[in-house]
Design an enzyme around this catalytic site. Structure first.
Site, short mmCIF file in Angstrom:
data_model
loop_
_atom_site.label_atom_id
_atom_site.label_comp_id
_atom_site.label_asym_id
_atom_site.label_seq_id
_atom_site.Cartn_x
_atom_site.Cartn_y
_atom_site.Cartn_z
N GLY A 156 54.99 39.35 61.43
CA GLY A 156 54.42 39.32 60.11
C GLY A 156 53.38 40.61 60.19
O GLY A 156 52.58 40.78 59.13
N GLN A 181 32.93 35.67 45.25
CA GLN A 181 31.90 35.75 46.51
C GLN A 181 30.93 36.70 46.32
O GLN A 181 30.96 37.22 47.47
CB GLN A 181 32.54 35.50 47.82
CG GLN A 181 33.71 34.19 47.88
CD GLN A 181 34.40 34.49 49.13
OE1 GLN A 181 33.55 34.38 50.36
NE2 GLN A 181 35.66 34.27 49.08
N LYS A 194 29.45 23.80 31.43
CA LYS A 194 30.47 22.93 32.18
C LYS A 194 29.81 22.52 33.56
O LYS A 194 28.84 23.27 34.01
CB LYS A 194 31.89 23.64 32.49
CG LYS A 194 31.68 24.92 33.52
CD LYS A 194 32.81 25.65 33.73
CE LYS A 194 32.89 26.78 34.48
NZ LYS A 194 33.84 27.56 34.83
N ASP A 243 37.34 35.36 28.88
CA ASP A 243 36.78 35.55 30.66
C ASP A 243 37.36 36.68 31.32
O ASP A 243 38.54 37.09 30.82
CB ASP A 243 37.27 34.17 31.20
CG ASP A 243 36.35 33.53 32.29
OD1 ASP A 243 35.60 34.26 32.81
OD2 ASP A 243 36.60 32.45 32.57
N THR A 283 39.41 25.21 33.38
CA THR A 283 38.39 25.50 32.76
C THR A 283 38.80 25.73 31.32
O THR A 283 38.45 25.10 30.05
CB THR A 283 37.47 26.63 33.10
OG1 THR A 283 36.83 26.12 34.29
CG2 THR A 283 36.26 26.92 32.23
#
Length: 394
Positions: free
Chosen positions: A123, A181, A276, A302, A310
């Site tokens: 791989g 992140q 939310k 978004d 959502t």
């Protein structure tokens, strides 16, 4: 031939010389940042004294020759010689977004460069350029959505270009993975976006071009230039073309309120913000909306859609509160897990996305708009040292 000016220094994209009383050919300013960017080496500083009337050809860079005609003048002037930098461009694609890369190359007017992508039996990835890129501007096109092999492939492409002596290496990342992140929001977690930024620069990227980052401040993670494009220049004309009465722009969460507000201002519409609560990633426990919904045509805005939880929950809630219709526009169609099933079973009228991430399957509710022409325009502008702000609607 070239044009001269006694009062101004020619703009970027020109080779610059100073012709004085003694008709000595040299650079101005010597060894400047612009010279280095254009590939003008300290060649001219080593030229012997030559009368301008006798000059017929000079070396513009290591490969090109351009003919100039000039004459001895009494007062120093600035002379500029425009040359075509497009021949220095090489576009290459990773395996994740090859279709988009082909469309970008077609819009740009060049063929994709030849690359070999090899995978060992275990791989492991290996990439190589099948043509010379020495002294060229290399644009490596690859989105970095999961699996991590996509990011690794891009890093290998950048490193290979660096070791092949490319002049500039631009990482074109339509979808910048790991952007969610972007901060330490709980103890003992990594800031993945910063880590990816560091790896791209270390691999050899001299510039990054991307679209609709999850958070604008991610640009600050880089110490190299970042061209941050917005899909609004594609979505806004489409939304306007729908001619929806009682249009209202909605943000699916508090974090998207800035983006939704910008859309609403441009479209001169009302705005709704959803609130939310989550217990864990990709799971919404409770949702409510701030603003008028009844009798309105809602467009949710978004940067990405992942599982679709959502968006689907927001669409169902708004239809229950009296909305006439609910659509959504999302730049990056990650669409993982049960996303396609969720969207098909939701009350969404339509989901409009771009091709920064290729769809895994077709859906009657999903419409794809291409970003190829936008990226091609910006690549052209970057290569020619032109402003890219004209490509932004907001």
């Amino acid at each position: 031939m070239f044009e001269t000016s006694a009062s101004t220094i020619p703009p970027a994209g020109h080779l610059v010389f100073c012709i004085a009383n003694s008709a000595i050919l040299t650079r101005f300013p010597p060894d400047s940042y612009r010279d280095r960017q254009l590939g003008i080496y300290p060649l001219f500083a080593n030229f012997p004294t030559i009368r301008a009337a006798n000059v017929t050809e000079i070396l513009c860079n290591r490969k090109k020759q351009s003919k100039i005609v000039c004459k001895t003048v009494k007062n120093p002037i600035f002379a500029s010689l425009k040359y075509n930098m497009e021949t220095d461009v090489r576009l290459f694609s990773g395996g994740a977004t090859n279709t988009l890369a082909e469309q970008i190359a077609k819009s740009y007017g060049k063929d994709l460069g030849k690359m070999a992508h090899y995978r060992f039996s275990d791989g492991e990835l290996q990439v190589s350029y099948d043509e010379s890129i020495r002294g060229q501007s290399v644009f490596a096109i690859q989105s970095t959505m999961p699996p991590a092999d996509n990011l690794m492939e891009l890093l290998l492409m950048l490193d290979a270009a660096k070791r092949a002596s490319a002049k500039e290496i631009i990482a074109v990342i339509p979808y910048f993975g790991y952007a969610r992140q972007d901060r330490k929001d709980q103890p003992r977690v990594a800031i993945g976006a910063k880590l990816v930024a560091d790896m791209l620069a270390l691999a050899g990227a001299t510039r990054v071009m991307t679209m609709d980052l999850h958070a604008d401040q991610i640009q600050g993670f880089f110490d190299i230039p970042v061209d941050h494009l917005y899909a609004s220049s594609i979505f806004l004309p489409y939304i306007s073309g729908l001619n929806l009465p009682n249009l209202t722009i909605a943000a699916p969460d508090m974090g998207g309120s800035k983006r939704a507000n910008a859309y609403a201002k441009h479209l001169k519409s009302e705005i709704v913000i959803c609130y939310k609560q989550r217990t864990k990633a990709n799971v919404v426990d409770h949702m409510t909306a701030i603003g008028d919904i009844e009798g309105r045509n809602i467009v949710l805005v978004d940067d990405l859609v992942d599982t679709g939880g959502t968006l689907c929950k927001a669409a169902d809630m708004m239809m229950e509160r009296g909305a006439l219709s609910v659509r959504a526009v999302c730049t990056h169609a990650i669409l993982s897990g049960k996303a396609y099933e969720n969207i098909a079973n939701s009350k969404l009228t339509e989901l409009i996305v771009t091709d920064t991430v290729p769809l895994k399957q077709q859906s009657d509710k999903i419409k794809v708009l291409t970003v190829a022409e936008l990226f091609a325009k910006v690549i052209h502008s970057v290569q020619n040292y032109e402003s890219i702000s004209s490509n932004f609607i907001m």
